[in-house]
Design a protein around this motif. Structure first.
Motif, PDB file in Angstrom:
ATOM      1  N   ARG A 207     -30.557  19.696 -11.495  1.00  0.00           N
ATOM      2  CA  ARG A 207     -31.024  20.332 -12.729  1.00  0.00           C
ATOM      3  C   ARG A 207     -32.040  21.423 -12.431  1.00  0.00           C
ATOM      4  O   ARG A 207     -32.004  22.502 -13.025  1.00  0.00           O
ATOM      5  CB  ARG A 207     -31.657  19.293 -13.660  1.00  0.00           C
ATOM      6  CG  ARG A 207     -30.684  18.416 -14.376  1.00  0.00           C
ATOM      7  CD  ARG A 207     -31.409  17.517 -15.383  1.00  0.00           C
ATOM      8  NE  ARG A 207     -30.602  16.382 -15.728  1.00  0.00           N
ATOM      9  CZ  ARG A 207     -30.861  15.126 -15.385  1.00  0.00           C
ATOM     10  NH1 ARG A 207     -31.932  14.826 -14.687  1.00  0.00           N
ATOM     11  NH2 ARG A 207     -30.050  14.157 -15.738  1.00  0.00           N
ATOM     12  N   LYS A 208     -32.956  21.127 -11.503  1.00  0.00           N
ATOM     13  CA  LYS A 208     -33.956  22.129 -11.117  1.00  0.00           C
ATOM     14  C   LYS A 208     -33.278  23.372 -10.546  1.00  0.00           C
ATOM     15  O   LYS A 208     -33.616  24.501 -10.901  1.00  0.00           O
ATOM     16  CB  LYS A 208     -34.926  21.541 -10.078  1.00  0.00           C
ATOM     17  CG  LYS A 208     -36.136  20.877 -10.678  1.00  0.00           C
ATOM     18  CD  LYS A 208     -37.047  20.329  -9.627  1.00  0.00           C
ATOM     19  CE  LYS A 208     -38.068  21.363  -9.193  1.00  0.00           C
ATOM     20  NZ  LYS A 208     -39.139  20.785  -8.370  1.00  0.00           N
TER      21      LYS A 208
ATOM     22  N   HIS B 117     -31.535  25.266 -13.365  1.00  0.00           N
ATOM     23  CA  HIS B 117     -32.517  25.996 -14.186  1.00  0.00           C
ATOM     24  C   HIS B 117     -32.937  27.287 -13.486  1.00  0.00           C
ATOM     25  O   HIS B 117     -32.993  28.361 -14.114  1.00  0.00           O
ATOM     26  CB  HIS B 117     -33.773  25.143 -14.449  1.00  0.00           C
ATOM     27  CG  HIS B 117     -33.634  24.186 -15.574  1.00  0.00           C
ATOM     28  ND1 HIS B 117     -33.402  24.563 -16.876  1.00  0.00           N
ATOM     29  CD2 HIS B 117     -33.697  22.831 -15.585  1.00  0.00           C
ATOM     30  CE1 HIS B 117     -33.323  23.500 -17.638  1.00  0.00           C
ATOM     31  NE2 HIS B 117     -33.496  22.422 -16.886  1.00  0.00           N
TER      32      HIS B 117
ATOM     33  N   GLU C 272     -32.002  31.070 -14.874  1.00  0.00           N
ATOM     34  CA  GLU C 272     -33.084  31.960 -15.287  1.00  0.00           C
ATOM     35  C   GLU C 272     -32.940  33.344 -14.703  1.00  0.00           C
ATOM     36  O   GLU C 272     -33.464  34.310 -15.247  1.00  0.00           O
ATOM     37  CB  GLU C 272     -34.429  31.344 -14.914  1.00  0.00           C
ATOM     38  CG  GLU C 272     -34.849  30.202 -15.817  1.00  0.00           C
ATOM     39  CD  GLU C 272     -36.177  29.580 -15.403  1.00  0.00           C
ATOM     40  OE1 GLU C 272     -36.815  30.072 -14.436  1.00  0.00           O
ATOM     41  OE2 GLU C 272     -36.584  28.598 -16.040  1.00  0.00           O
TER      42      GLU C 272
END
Length: 180
Positions: free
Chosen positions: A171-172, A175, A179
């Motif tokens: 998930r990190k 993300h 971005e």
């Protein structure tokens, strides 16, 4: 578990696939009853029962005779039932809002918004494909196949905590990539 049942499972684990029919016949009514209790709908209970036996067959190599086979099978049925409930309550999306933040507006159903959403979902799938295998396999199973942590751990032969850690790290990564 009786000695005969123990031997039956061993034979199936050793490759005698035809014997699995015996297991299905023996436990089909019990699994169906659990599925019906969870779903409340006979047709969906039938589908869920099939999924349970399919999952049990796929995971049979991980059965280690530490509990009764019926207990192990019941646990799979309950987990599949919980997955079914989660799936029914979830809004259809390829990934949860943990990964893709979607803005809610009154014009959400306009054709251009639907197209943008599909394009974003396609992009997310592409990004997931670029993740290292150890993370990609967990993300795909959890978000796309909607499997619970326990099932993922069994299928990948890793600890439950490892599944949680890999999802967190994936998930990190997602993300950060999204971005950019």
């Amino acid at each position: 578990m009786t000695r005969d049942e123990h031997e039956l499972i061993r034979q199936i684990q050793q490759g005698n696939r035809k014997l699995y029919r015996t297991v299905v016949k023996q436990y089909q009514q019990q699994v169906y009853a659990v599925s019906l209790q969870i779903t409340g709908h006979p047709k969906e209970a039938e589908d869920l029962t099939q999924e349970v036996f399919l999952q049990a067959y796929r995971s049979l190599s991980s059965f280690q005779f530490q509990s009764r086979f019926s207990t192990w099978l019941y646990r799979i049925a309950v987990n599949k039932g919980l997955d079914w409930k989660r799936k029914k309550s979830r809004t259809p999306a390829l990934l949860s809002q943990d990964i893709v933040q979607q803005s809610a507006s009154s014009s959400a159903d306009l054709p251009e918004n639907i197209l943008l959403k599909k394009e974003e979902q396609h992009r997310v799938r592409q990004v997931v494909e670029d993740l290292p295998e150890r993370y990609r396999s967990v993300v795909q199973r959890y978000y796309f196949d909607e499997q619970p942590y326990e099932t993922i751990a069994i299928e990948l032969g890793i600890a439950l905590k490892t599944v949680e850690t890999r999802l967190y790290r994936a998930r990190k990564m997602l993300h950060q990539i999204m971005e950019k």
